[in-house]
Design an enzyme around this catalytic site. Structure first.
Site, PDB file in Angstrom:
ATOM      1  N   TYR A 195      27.998  82.749 -47.195  1.00  0.00           N
ATOM      2  CA  TYR A 195      28.044  82.074 -45.831  1.00  0.00           C
ATOM      3  C   TYR A 195      26.645  82.268 -45.373  1.00  0.00           C
ATOM      4  O   TYR A 195      25.862  81.349 -44.696  1.00  0.00           O
ATOM      5  CB  TYR A 195      29.007  82.707 -44.939  1.00  0.00           C
ATOM      6  CG  TYR A 195      28.861  82.602 -43.418  1.00  0.00           C
ATOM      7  CD1 TYR A 195      29.224  81.311 -42.913  1.00  0.00           C
ATOM      8  CD2 TYR A 195      28.322  83.293 -42.656  1.00  0.00           C
ATOM      9  CE1 TYR A 195      29.248  81.085 -41.538  1.00  0.00           C
ATOM     10  CE2 TYR A 195      28.224  83.073 -41.353  1.00  0.00           C
ATOM     11  CZ  TYR A 195      28.528  81.928 -40.828  1.00  0.00           C
ATOM     12  OH  TYR A 195      28.506  81.544 -39.234  1.00  0.00           O
ATOM     13  N   LYS A 219      23.807  79.455 -44.286  1.00  0.00           N
ATOM     14  CA  LYS A 219      23.271  79.365 -42.861  1.00  0.00           C
ATOM     15  C   LYS A 219      21.727  79.594 -42.729  1.00  0.00           C
ATOM     16  O   LYS A 219      21.134  79.175 -42.046  1.00  0.00           O
ATOM     17  CB  LYS A 219      23.941  80.311 -42.180  1.00  0.00           C
ATOM     18  CG  LYS A 219      25.292  79.973 -41.581  1.00  0.00           C
ATOM     19  CD  LYS A 219      25.404  78.947 -40.628  1.00  0.00           C
ATOM     20  CE  LYS A 219      26.721  78.684 -39.983  1.00  0.00           C
ATOM     21  NZ  LYS A 219      26.660  77.711 -38.759  1.00  0.00           N
ATOM     22  N   THR A 258      23.092  82.194 -37.321  1.00  0.00           N
ATOM     23  CA  THR A 258      23.981  83.471 -37.138  1.00  0.00           C
ATOM     24  C   THR A 258      23.174  84.765 -37.610  1.00  0.00           C
ATOM     25  O   THR A 258      22.229  84.741 -38.342  1.00  0.00           O
ATOM     26  CB  THR A 258      25.210  83.328 -38.266  1.00  0.00           C
ATOM     27  OG1 THR A 258      25.857  84.471 -38.339  1.00  0.00           O
ATOM     28  CG2 THR A 258      24.738  82.933 -39.323  1.00  0.00           C
ATOM     29  N   GLU A 284      24.192  86.654 -39.466  1.00  0.00           N
ATOM     30  CA  GLU A 284      24.503  87.054 -40.964  1.00  0.00           C
ATOM     31  C   GLU A 284      23.382  86.735 -41.718  1.00  0.00           C
ATOM     32  O   GLU A 284      22.952  87.322 -42.796  1.00  0.00           O
ATOM     33  CB  GLU A 284      25.632  86.183 -41.363  1.00  0.00           C
ATOM     34  CG  GLU A 284      27.109  86.782 -41.353  1.00  0.00           C
ATOM     35  CD  GLU A 284      27.103  88.069 -42.118  1.00  0.00           C
ATOM     36  OE1 GLU A 284      27.132  87.632 -43.459  1.00  0.00           O
ATOM     37  OE2 GLU A 284      27.762  89.032 -41.765  1.00  0.00           O
TER      38      GLU A 284
HETATM   39  P1  NAP Z   1      35.266  78.470 -35.569  1.00  0.00           P
HETATM   40  O1  NAP Z   1      36.107  78.766 -34.460  1.00  0.00           O
HETATM   41  O2  NAP Z   1      35.522  78.981 -36.999  1.00  0.00           O
HETATM   42  O3  NAP Z   1      35.175  76.754 -35.605  1.00  0.00           O
HETATM   43  C1  NAP Z   1      34.628  76.301 -36.666  1.00  0.00           C
HETATM   44  C2  NAP Z   1      34.766  74.735 -36.522  1.00  0.00           C
HETATM   45  O4  NAP Z   1      34.075  73.953 -37.566  1.00  0.00           O
HETATM   46  C3  NAP Z   1      36.067  74.203 -36.353  1.00  0.00           C
HETATM   47  O5  NAP Z   1      36.069  73.038 -35.396  1.00  0.00           O
HETATM   48  C4  NAP Z   1      36.335  73.464 -37.900  1.00  0.00           C
HETATM   49  O6  NAP Z   1      37.171  72.670 -37.601  1.00  0.00           O
HETATM   50  C5  NAP Z   1      34.907  72.829 -37.886  1.00  0.00           C
HETATM   51  N1  NAP Z   1      34.843  72.719 -39.314  1.00  0.00           N
HETATM   52  C6  NAP Z   1      34.661  73.609 -40.303  1.00  0.00           C
HETATM   53  N2  NAP Z   1      34.394  72.919 -41.549  1.00  0.00           N
HETATM   54  C7  NAP Z   1      34.250  71.732 -41.406  1.00  0.00           C
HETATM   55  C8  NAP Z   1      33.951  70.492 -41.987  1.00  0.00           C
HETATM   56  N3  NAP Z   1      33.636  70.657 -43.344  1.00  0.00           N
HETATM   57  N4  NAP Z   1      33.810  69.199 -41.391  1.00  0.00           N
HETATM   58  C9  NAP Z   1      33.981  69.270 -40.000  1.00  0.00           C
HETATM   59  N5  NAP Z   1      34.303  70.123 -39.241  1.00  0.00           N
HETATM   60  C10 NAP Z   1      34.441  71.529 -39.880  1.00  0.00           C
HETATM   61  O7  NAP Z   1      33.857  79.072 -35.440  1.00  0.00           O
HETATM   62  P2  NAP Z   1      33.168  79.317 -34.031  1.00  0.00           P
HETATM   63  O8  NAP Z   1      33.376  80.933 -33.894  1.00  0.00           O
HETATM   64  O9  NAP Z   1      33.440  78.368 -32.684  1.00  0.00           O
HETATM   65  O10 NAP Z   1      31.709  79.296 -34.353  1.00  0.00           O
HETATM   66  C11 NAP Z   1      30.981  78.043 -33.879  1.00  0.00           C
HETATM   67  C12 NAP Z   1      29.757  77.725 -35.058  1.00  0.00           C
HETATM   68  O11 NAP Z   1      28.940  79.125 -34.720  1.00  0.00           O
HETATM   69  C13 NAP Z   1      29.901  78.155 -36.401  1.00  0.00           C
HETATM   70  O12 NAP Z   1      29.150  77.246 -37.253  1.00  0.00           O
HETATM   71  C14 NAP Z   1      29.717  79.528 -36.922  1.00  0.00           C
HETATM   72  O13 NAP Z   1      29.388  79.684 -38.212  1.00  0.00           O
HETATM   73  C15 NAP Z   1      28.564  79.854 -35.839  1.00  0.00           C
HETATM   74  N6  NAP Z   1      28.480  81.090 -35.250  1.00  0.00           N
HETATM   75  C16 NAP Z   1      29.530  81.660 -34.715  1.00  0.00           C
HETATM   76  C17 NAP Z   1      29.563  83.223 -34.529  1.00  0.00           C
HETATM   77  C18 NAP Z   1      30.894  83.807 -33.845  1.00  0.00           C
HETATM   78  O14 NAP Z   1      30.702  85.056 -33.836  1.00  0.00           O
HETATM   79  N7  NAP Z   1      31.741  83.169 -33.476  1.00  0.00           N
HETATM   80  C19 NAP Z   1      28.420  83.731 -34.728  1.00  0.00           C
HETATM   81  C20 NAP Z   1      27.304  83.206 -35.303  1.00  0.00           C
HETATM   82  C21 NAP Z   1      27.204  81.981 -35.641  1.00  0.00           C
HETATM   83  P3  NAP Z   1      38.898  72.917 -38.065  1.00  0.00           P
HETATM   84  O15 NAP Z   1      39.485  73.111 -36.602  1.00  0.00           O
HETATM   85  O16 NAP Z   1      39.482  71.625 -38.403  1.00  0.00           O
HETATM   86  O17 NAP Z   1      39.072  74.161 -39.032  1.00  0.00           O
HETATM   87  O1  G4F Z   2      35.160  89.442 -37.673  1.00  0.00           O
HETATM   88  P1  G4F Z   2      34.615  89.188 -38.989  1.00  0.00           P
HETATM   89  O2  G4F Z   2      35.351  88.334 -39.840  1.00  0.00           O
HETATM   90  O3  G4F Z   2      33.306  88.700 -38.379  1.00  0.00           O
HETATM   91  P2  G4F Z   2      31.917  88.562 -39.230  1.00  0.00           P
HETATM   92  O4  G4F Z   2      31.963  88.726 -40.756  1.00  0.00           O
HETATM   93  O5  G4F Z   2      30.795  89.692 -38.577  1.00  0.00           O
HETATM   94  O6  G4F Z   2      31.173  87.105 -38.969  1.00  0.00           O
HETATM   95  C1  G4F Z   2      31.509  86.431 -37.717  1.00  0.00           C
HETATM   96  O7  G4F Z   2      30.306  86.919 -37.088  1.00  0.00           O
HETATM   97  C2  G4F Z   2      29.037  86.093 -37.707  1.00  0.00           C
HETATM   98  C3  G4F Z   2      27.796  86.490 -37.103  1.00  0.00           C
HETATM   99  O8  G4F Z   2      27.364  87.881 -37.301  1.00  0.00           O
HETATM  100  C4  G4F Z   2      29.341  84.494 -37.851  1.00  0.00           C
HETATM  101  F1  G4F Z   2      28.116  84.013 -38.243  1.00  0.00           F
HETATM  102  C5  G4F Z   2      30.563  84.328 -38.571  1.00  0.00           C
HETATM  103  O9  G4F Z   2      30.684  82.993 -38.448  1.00  0.00           O
HETATM  104  C6  G4F Z   2      31.873  85.076 -37.724  1.00  0.00           C
HETATM  105  O10 G4F Z   2      31.855  84.705 -36.672  1.00  0.00           O
HETATM  106  O11 G4F Z   2      34.302  90.794 -39.437  1.00  0.00           O
HETATM  107  C7  G4F Z   2      33.541  91.665 -38.511  1.00  0.00           C
HETATM  108  C8  G4F Z   2      33.639  93.073 -39.349  1.00  0.00           C
HETATM  109  C9  G4F Z   2      33.078  92.800 -40.579  1.00  0.00           C
HETATM  110  O12 G4F Z   2      32.036  93.974 -41.121  1.00  0.00           O
HETATM  111  C10 G4F Z   2      34.459  93.084 -41.422  1.00  0.00           C
HETATM  112  O13 G4F Z   2      34.323  93.554 -42.921  1.00  0.00           O
HETATM  113  O14 G4F Z   2      34.837  93.378 -39.191  1.00  0.00           O
HETATM  114  C11 G4F Z   2      35.293  93.913 -40.610  1.00  0.00           C
HETATM  115  N1  G4F Z   2      36.634  93.773 -40.695  1.00  0.00           N
HETATM  116  C12 G4F Z   2      37.428  94.972 -40.950  1.00  0.00           C
HETATM  117  N2  G4F Z   2      38.757  94.696 -41.183  1.00  0.00           N
HETATM  118  C13 G4F Z   2      37.301  92.729 -40.905  1.00  0.00           C
HETATM  119  C14 G4F Z   2      38.717  93.243 -41.070  1.00  0.00           C
HETATM  120  N3  G4F Z   2      37.077  91.407 -40.827  1.00  0.00           N
HETATM  121  C15 G4F Z   2      38.006  90.462 -40.968  1.00  0.00           C
HETATM  122  N4  G4F Z   2      37.914  89.181 -40.813  1.00  0.00           N
HETATM  123  N5  G4F Z   2      39.446  90.949 -40.914  1.00  0.00           N
HETATM  124  C16 G4F Z   2      39.770  92.079 -41.016  1.00  0.00           C
HETATM  125  O15 G4F Z   2      40.747  92.593 -41.550  1.00  0.00           O
END
Ligand code: NAP
Ligand code: G4F
Length: 354
Positions: A164, A168, A140, A142
């Site tokens: 987090y 990671k 990520t 992050e």
């Molecule tokens: P997500 O929608 O939050 O999905 C997370 C998945 O992980 C869900 O299926 C959840 O299961 C499962 N999980 C959580 N804890 C677990 C555990 N202890 N054992 C087994 N399964 C578990 O995340 P996503 O957006 O699809 O992201 C996929 C991956 O990419 C994650 O690793 C995230 O950190 C990484 N990532 C995401 C983004 C982004 O912008 N989306 C960016 C960078 C990296 P449940 O459904 O049971 O909760």
């Molecule tokens: O949507 P966010 O919670 O995503 P964030 O923190 O960027 O993390 C996501 O992206 C990462 C990759 O850079 C992943 F690794 C991670 O698993 C996840 O998918 O927040 C985005 C931004 C932050 O700056 C947060 O402070 O939005 C700001 N924000 C403002 N109001 C909020 C809110 N975030 C959340 N979740 N909820 C709010 O009400």
């Protein structure tokens, strides 16, 4: 005379951890389409949480034929090891994680266990079972933490600021260490934020699109945190394509997956209101910022300190030139198209709920 030889192509087997998540569900669709046998790791919960994969689960031509679900948990060594032992997969996509940055400040131990040690559990199983399984790690942006406003690439400095991000970073490094030490095919996709209508409702983009749909249909207002953070937002469907492409390379490498454009949370909110033709006024004071509907003077949303983080990453912008060179990956969906797709999805869904 030519003799036609019948060639039997072995069906590839993949394990996806995090299959019930946003990315897991898109990746499952992609791999099934490509002819894989897909095995998903799911957690037991008191309510059914398979909404994102129900369309696959409920298809009798696929379920228990080319698509299988197995109970397990990233914090449980035995479940990980026995699944890998049983399936002996060609590819493992490790997408499971406690993926919410703000929650990681409240659950730092659990986040480290699932997001850092979970990856180690997979690598150790593959190594000790002497498999040739390829491992993909969902890393990520992050892990960069607070950098200056430059485009981040594979050589930028990693200085994560959240539990987090730190968990990671452990995974990122352990993938690299096992690749080098044991000659394993293990790679990191350094994914910048990616969204879709399947995005979890507590992440900011979905909070905004669902919140605005609730405002339009039910006149309910909603709360947000920091509006001034910038993120490089892409479409999740395109990001899972990059994951698969990385796993088809002969040699493993780590790649940044991003759009190369960064927008603020405020930009996202304003674009979504524009799509919905909501004319607003923004009122700021020392305590909060309010967005008021010009038409009827109603509150649409306001900021609340509860949604701010103890440590914020203020700016993220990626450079995916290497991904283009090595896997020919380039994002197509624009920021405006992404916001529009999410707004329209929530608008229809909230209307149905009414
Ligand atoms: P997500 O929608 O939050 O999905 C997370 C998945 O992980 C869900 O299926 C959840 O299961 C499962 N999980 C959580 N804890 C677990 C555990 N202890 N054992 C087994 N399964 C578990 O995340 P996503 O957006 O699809 O992201 C996929 C991956 O990419 C994650 O690793 C995230 O950190 C990484 N990532 C995401 C983004 C982004 O912008 N989306 C960016 C960078 C990296 P449940 O459904 O049971 O909760
Ligand atoms: O949507 P966010 O919670 O995503 P964030 O923190 O960027 O993390 C996501 O992206 C990462 C990759 O850079 C992943 F690794 C991670 O698993 C996840 O998918 O927040 C985005 C931004 C932050 O700056 C947060 O402070 O939005 C700001 N924000 C403002 N109001 C909020 C809110 N975030 C959340 N979740 N909820 C709010 O009400």
């Amino acid at each position: 005379m030519f003799q036609l030889m019948a060639k039997t192509v072995k069906q590839k087997k993949a394990i996806i951890t995090g299959i019930t998540g946003q990315d897991g569900s898109y990746l499952a669709e992609l791999l099934i389409k490509k002819g894989y046998q897909v095995h998903g790791l799911i957690r037991r919960a008191s309510i059914i949480k398979t909404d994102r994969i129900d369309h696959i689960f409920n298809n009798p031509k696929i379920f228990n034929k080319t698509f299988f679900l197995h109970y397990g948990d990233m914090t449980d060594d035995i479940s990980i090891n026995s699944l890998i032992y049983k399936i002996r997969p060609d590819e493992i996509y490790n997408l499971a994680a406690q993926s919410h940055v703000k929650v990681s400040f409240e659950l730092p131990m659990y986040t480290a266990n699932a997001d850092a040690l979970g990856t180690l559990r997979i690598l150790e199983s593959v190594k000790s079972l002497r498999l040739n399984t390829k491992v993909y790690q969902a890393s990520t942006s992050e892990i960069y933490g607070n950098s200056s406003k430059v485009k981040l690439d594979e050589n930028s400095v990693f200085r994560p600021v959240s539990p987090y991000g730190i968990a990671k970073l452990y995974s990122f490094e352990i993938i690299r260490a096992y690749r080098k030490a044991y000659n394993m095919f293990a790679c990191n996709g350094i994914l910048f934020n990616h969204e879709s209508p399947r995005r979890g409702e507590t992440f900011v983009t979905r909070k905004i699109t669902k919140g605005l749909a609730n405002y339009v249909h039910k006149q309910e207002s909603f709360l947000l945190g920091n509006l001034n953070a910038y993120r490089d937002w892409g479409h999740a469907k395109e990001y899972v394509d990059a994951m698969w492409k990385m796993m088809q390379l002969k040699k493993p490498i780590d790649l940044v997956i991003s759009t190369g454009k960064s927008y603020s949370v405020r930009d996202f909110l304003v674009e979504a209101m524009k799509i919905l033709e909501i004319n607003f006024i923004e009122i700021k004071n020392r305590k909060e910022t309010k967005f008021i509907d010009k038409k009827n003077n109603q509150l649409i949303c306001k900021t609340d300190k509860r949604y701010e983080r103890p440590n914020e990453v203020n700016y993220l912008l990626g450079n995916s030139n290497l991904a283009f060179k090595r896997i020919k990956w380039k994002p197509k969906v624009t920021f405006k198209e992404l916001v529009k797709e999410m707004v329209n999805f929530d608008l229809i869904n909230v209307k149905k709920e009414k």
